[in-house]
Design a protein around this motif. Sequence first.
Motif, PDB file in Angstrom:
ATOM      1  N   PHE A 139     -28.238 -11.278 -48.285  1.00  0.00           N
ATOM      2  CA  PHE A 139     -28.683  -9.886 -48.234  1.00  0.00           C
ATOM      3  C   PHE A 139     -28.141  -9.176 -46.996  1.00  0.00           C
ATOM      4  CE2 PHE A 139     -31.851 -11.818 -50.999  1.00  0.00           C
ATOM      5  CZ  PHE A 139     -32.009 -10.860 -51.982  1.00  0.00           C
ATOM      6  N   LEU A 140     -27.967  -9.927 -45.908  1.00  0.00           N
ATOM      7  CA  LEU A 140     -27.442  -9.383 -44.662  1.00  0.00           C
ATOM      8  C   LEU A 140     -26.217 -10.184 -44.244  1.00  0.00           C
ATOM      9  CD1 LEU A 140     -30.782  -9.043 -42.629  1.00  0.00           C
ATOM     10  CD2 LEU A 140     -29.656  -7.273 -43.985  1.00  0.00           C
ATOM     11  N   ARG A 141     -25.391  -9.573 -43.396  1.00  0.00           N
ATOM     12  CA  ARG A 141     -24.208 -10.244 -42.863  1.00  0.00           C
ATOM     13  C   ARG A 141     -24.195 -10.105 -41.351  1.00  0.00           C
ATOM     14  NH1 ARG A 141     -19.114  -8.315 -41.556  1.00  0.00           N
ATOM     15  NH2 ARG A 141     -19.472  -6.305 -42.592  1.00  0.00           N
ATOM     16  N   VAL A 142     -23.836 -11.198 -40.672  1.00  0.00           N
ATOM     17  CA  VAL A 142     -23.744 -11.171 -39.212  1.00  0.00           C
ATOM     18  C   VAL A 142     -22.450 -10.476 -38.811  1.00  0.00           C
ATOM     19  CG1 VAL A 142     -23.627 -12.558 -37.106  1.00  0.00           C
ATOM     20  CG2 VAL A 142     -25.072 -13.296 -39.017  1.00  0.00           C
ATOM     21  N   ARG A 143     -22.559  -9.603 -37.828  1.00  0.00           N
ATOM     22  CA  ARG A 143     -21.379  -8.925 -37.279  1.00  0.00           C
ATOM     23  C   ARG A 143     -21.407  -9.083 -35.756  1.00  0.00           C
ATOM     24  NH1 ARG A 143     -20.848  -2.471 -37.582  1.00  0.00           N
ATOM     25  NH2 ARG A 143     -22.774  -2.733 -36.403  1.00  0.00           N
ATOM     26  N   THR A 144     -20.325  -9.569 -35.196  1.00  0.00           N
ATOM     27  CA  THR A 144     -20.226  -9.771 -33.748  1.00  0.00           C
ATOM     28  C   THR A 144     -19.265  -8.748 -33.162  1.00  0.00           C
ATOM     29  OG1 THR A 144     -20.663 -12.134 -34.006  1.00  0.00           O
ATOM     30  CG2 THR A 144     -19.713 -11.417 -31.914  1.00  0.00           C
ATOM     31  N   ARG A 145     -19.752  -8.000 -32.196  1.00  0.00           N
ATOM     32  CA  ARG A 145     -18.917  -7.033 -31.489  1.00  0.00           C
ATOM     33  C   ARG A 145     -18.894  -7.393 -30.006  1.00  0.00           C
ATOM     34  NH1 ARG A 145     -21.430  -1.325 -32.878  1.00  0.00           N
ATOM     35  NH2 ARG A 145     -23.307  -2.481 -32.295  1.00  0.00           N
ATOM     36  N   ARG A 146     -17.949  -6.826 -29.296  1.00  0.00           N
ATOM     37  CA  ARG A 146     -17.845  -7.061 -27.864  1.00  0.00           C
ATOM     38  C   ARG A 146     -18.178  -5.780 -27.108  1.00  0.00           C
ATOM     39  NH1 ARG A 146     -16.203 -11.844 -26.268  1.00  0.00           N
ATOM     40  NH2 ARG A 146     -15.233 -13.222 -27.809  1.00  0.00           N
ATOM     41  N   VAL A 147     -19.117  -5.911 -26.175  1.00  0.00           N
ATOM     42  CA  VAL A 147     -19.509  -4.785 -25.337  1.00  0.00           C
ATOM     43  C   VAL A 147     -18.563  -4.746 -24.139  1.00  0.00           C
ATOM     44  CG1 VAL A 147     -21.366  -3.760 -23.982  1.00  0.00           C
ATOM     45  CG2 VAL A 147     -21.897  -5.037 -26.078  1.00  0.00           C
ATOM     46  N   LEU A 148     -17.992  -3.579 -23.886  1.00  0.00           N
ATOM     47  CA  LEU A 148     -17.007  -3.408 -22.815  1.00  0.00           C
ATOM     48  C   LEU A 148     -15.804  -4.323 -23.009  1.00  0.00           C
ATOM     49  CD1 LEU A 148     -19.431  -3.157 -19.735  1.00  0.00           C
ATOM     50  CD2 LEU A 148     -18.432  -1.304 -21.071  1.00  0.00           C
ATOM     51  N   GLY A 149     -15.607  -4.744 -24.262  1.00  0.00           N
ATOM     52  CA  GLY A 149     -14.465  -5.594 -24.554  1.00  0.00           C
ATOM     53  C   GLY A 149     -14.604  -7.016 -24.069  1.00  0.00           C
ATOM     54  N   VAL A 150     -15.773  -7.377 -23.528  1.00  0.00           N
ATOM     55  CA  VAL A 150     -15.933  -8.704 -22.922  1.00  0.00           C
ATOM     56  C   VAL A 150     -17.132  -9.446 -23.497  1.00  0.00           C
ATOM     57  CG1 VAL A 150     -16.293  -9.976 -20.763  1.00  0.00           C
ATOM     58  CG2 VAL A 150     -14.861  -7.902 -20.786  1.00  0.00           C
ATOM     59  N   PHE A 151     -18.295  -8.813 -23.453  1.00  0.00           N
ATOM     60  CA  PHE A 151     -19.540  -9.504 -23.770  1.00  0.00           C
ATOM     61  C   PHE A 151     -19.821  -9.438 -25.268  1.00  0.00           C
ATOM     62  CE2 PHE A 151     -19.934  -7.616 -19.523  1.00  0.00           C
ATOM     63  CZ  PHE A 151     -20.038  -8.782 -18.767  1.00  0.00           C
ATOM     64  N   PRO A 152     -19.946 -10.589 -25.938  1.00  0.00           N
ATOM     65  CA  PRO A 152     -20.218 -10.558 -27.380  1.00  0.00           C
ATOM     66  C   PRO A 152     -21.637 -10.088 -27.671  1.00  0.00           C
ATOM     67  CG  PRO A 152     -20.258 -12.809 -26.557  1.00  0.00           C
ATOM     68  CD  PRO A 152     -19.818 -11.946 -25.408  1.00  0.00           C
ATOM     69  N   ARG A 153     -21.751  -9.279 -28.684  1.00  0.00           N
ATOM     70  CA  ARG A 153     -23.064  -8.780 -29.108  1.00  0.00           C
ATOM     71  C   ARG A 153     -23.201  -9.001 -30.594  1.00  0.00           C
ATOM     72  NH1 ARG A 153     -25.530  -2.693 -28.120  1.00  0.00           N
ATOM     73  NH2 ARG A 153     -27.569  -3.066 -29.094  1.00  0.00           N
ATOM     74  N   ARG A 154     -24.299  -9.642 -30.981  1.00  0.00           N
ATOM     75  CA  ARG A 154     -24.531 -10.008 -32.371  1.00  0.00           C
ATOM     76  C   ARG A 154     -25.307  -8.902 -33.072  1.00  0.00           C
ATOM     77  NH1 ARG A 154     -24.990 -15.375 -34.671  1.00  0.00           N
ATOM     78  NH2 ARG A 154     -26.362 -15.440 -36.489  1.00  0.00           N
ATOM     79  N   GLY A 155     -24.821  -8.485 -34.211  1.00  0.00           N
ATOM     80  CA  GLY A 155     -25.498  -7.480 -35.011  1.00  0.00           C
ATOM     81  C   GLY A 155     -25.521  -7.895 -36.473  1.00  0.00           C
ATOM     82  N   TYR A 156     -26.079  -7.012 -37.307  1.00  0.00           N
ATOM     83  CA  TYR A 156     -26.237  -7.342 -38.725  1.00  0.00           C
ATOM     84  C   TYR A 156     -25.907  -6.117 -39.558  1.00  0.00           C
ATOM     85  CZ  TYR A 156     -28.700 -11.318 -36.765  1.00  0.00           C
ATOM     86  OH  TYR A 156     -29.017 -12.434 -36.030  1.00  0.00           O
ATOM     87  N   LEU A 157     -25.407  -6.372 -40.761  1.00  0.00           N
ATOM     88  CA  LEU A 157     -25.105  -5.317 -41.715  1.00  0.00           C
ATOM     89  C   LEU A 157     -25.730  -5.660 -43.061  1.00  0.00           C
ATOM     90  CD1 LEU A 157     -21.321  -4.534 -41.057  1.00  0.00           C
ATOM     91  CD2 LEU A 157     -23.263  -3.004 -40.647  1.00  0.00           C
ATOM     92  N   LEU A 158     -26.174  -4.641 -43.758  1.00  0.00           N
ATOM     93  CA  LEU A 158     -26.726  -4.826 -45.099  1.00  0.00           C
ATOM     94  C   LEU A 158     -25.591  -5.130 -46.073  1.00  0.00           C
ATOM     95  CD1 LEU A 158     -29.241  -4.626 -46.967  1.00  0.00           C
ATOM     96  CD2 LEU A 158     -28.668  -2.201 -47.249  1.00  0.00           C
ATOM     97  N   GLN A 159     -25.748  -6.194 -46.831  1.00  0.00           N
ATOM     98  CA  GLN A 159     -24.735  -6.602 -47.793  1.00  0.00           C
ATOM     99  C   GLN A 159     -25.080  -6.223 -49.233  1.00  0.00           C
ATOM    100  OE1 GLN A 159     -21.861  -7.165 -46.112  1.00  0.00           O
ATOM    101  NE2 GLN A 159     -21.468  -8.941 -47.380  1.00  0.00           N
ATOM    102  N   ARG A 160     -26.351  -6.018 -49.529  1.00  0.00           N
ATOM    103  CA  ARG A 160     -26.754  -5.741 -50.908  1.00  0.00           C
ATOM    104  C   ARG A 160     -27.591  -4.463 -50.965  1.00  0.00           C
ATOM    105  NH1 ARG A 160     -29.219 -10.929 -53.700  1.00  0.00           N
ATOM    106  NH2 ARG A 160     -29.380  -9.339 -55.332  1.00  0.00           N
ATOM    107  N   PRO A 161     -26.932  -3.317 -50.829  1.00  0.00           N
ATOM    108  CA  PRO A 161     -27.688  -2.056 -50.845  1.00  0.00           C
ATOM    109  C   PRO A 161     -28.422  -1.827 -52.160  1.00  0.00           C
ATOM    110  CG  PRO A 161     -25.311  -1.652 -50.976  1.00  0.00           C
ATOM    111  CD  PRO A 161     -25.494  -3.100 -50.638  1.00  0.00           C
ATOM    112  N   GLU A 162     -27.896  -2.380 -53.267  1.00  0.00           N
ATOM    113  CA  GLU A 162     -28.572  -2.175 -54.553  1.00  0.00           C
ATOM    114  C   GLU A 162     -29.939  -2.841 -54.572  1.00  0.00           C
ATOM    115  OE1 GLU A 162     -26.901  -6.191 -54.816  1.00  0.00           O
ATOM    116  OE2 GLU A 162     -26.168  -4.279 -54.033  1.00  0.00           O
TER     117      GLU A 162
END
Length: 240
Positions: free
Chosen positions: A139-162
Amino acid sequence: MPDDSPSPASPPSSPSPPSSPASGPPASPAGPAPAPPLPLADRLYLLAWDPGTGGLTRNPHLHLLVRAGALADLAQRGLITEERGAVVPDLDARTGDPVLDGLLELIAESRPRSWKRWVRHEARLTLTAVRDRLVAQGFLRVRTRRVLGVFPRRGYLLQRPEAVAGLRSAAELALRGERGAAEVPAADAALVALAAAAELRTVVSARDARAHRARIAELALRTGRAAPALRKAVADAKAA
């Protein structure tokens, strides 16, 4: 020139022997069995997501809402009761749901607490467990982004909007439907009552809360002690 004379008749075929139950595998069903309904806490968490953007809407009380949903689920199953103002678990009970069983164990191993305190006490543990399960179920997907291009930040996205759209339709039917509050399924009644108590505006807008106040109160009566406890916990959090 084609030959129009009749072709010789073929000999009659011998009848096939009757089939026996052991002669082959049983016929496959018409389709896959329907998936069991999501637990109440999972439904409440998913309803906080925006199907359009795939992001989580802002609600500072979301962890309280998810915990209250788990408590209401246990109460509707008869696995927690109240004695002298404290929540009491059935010590021998198990649901097979790791989130609910984990909460049952936590209640059993802790000192007695009221409903309102159990809505708050380590509520983020329940939210994290629900979120991780929804990731595992797709139902959700993990998304990892980097803050200031250095520090990894874990987030989530909805995968099943229906799926969220379907949950919203069910909630709207419980809130505005023609059936009396007593005829609404218990889980749907709890969903609307708890969403209103936590001010989850993706389910019950401020306008809906005013226009359907009596209906929400009737649905809350089907929820037991979880809805008023959540309402008090949210009020305390807003006053702090």
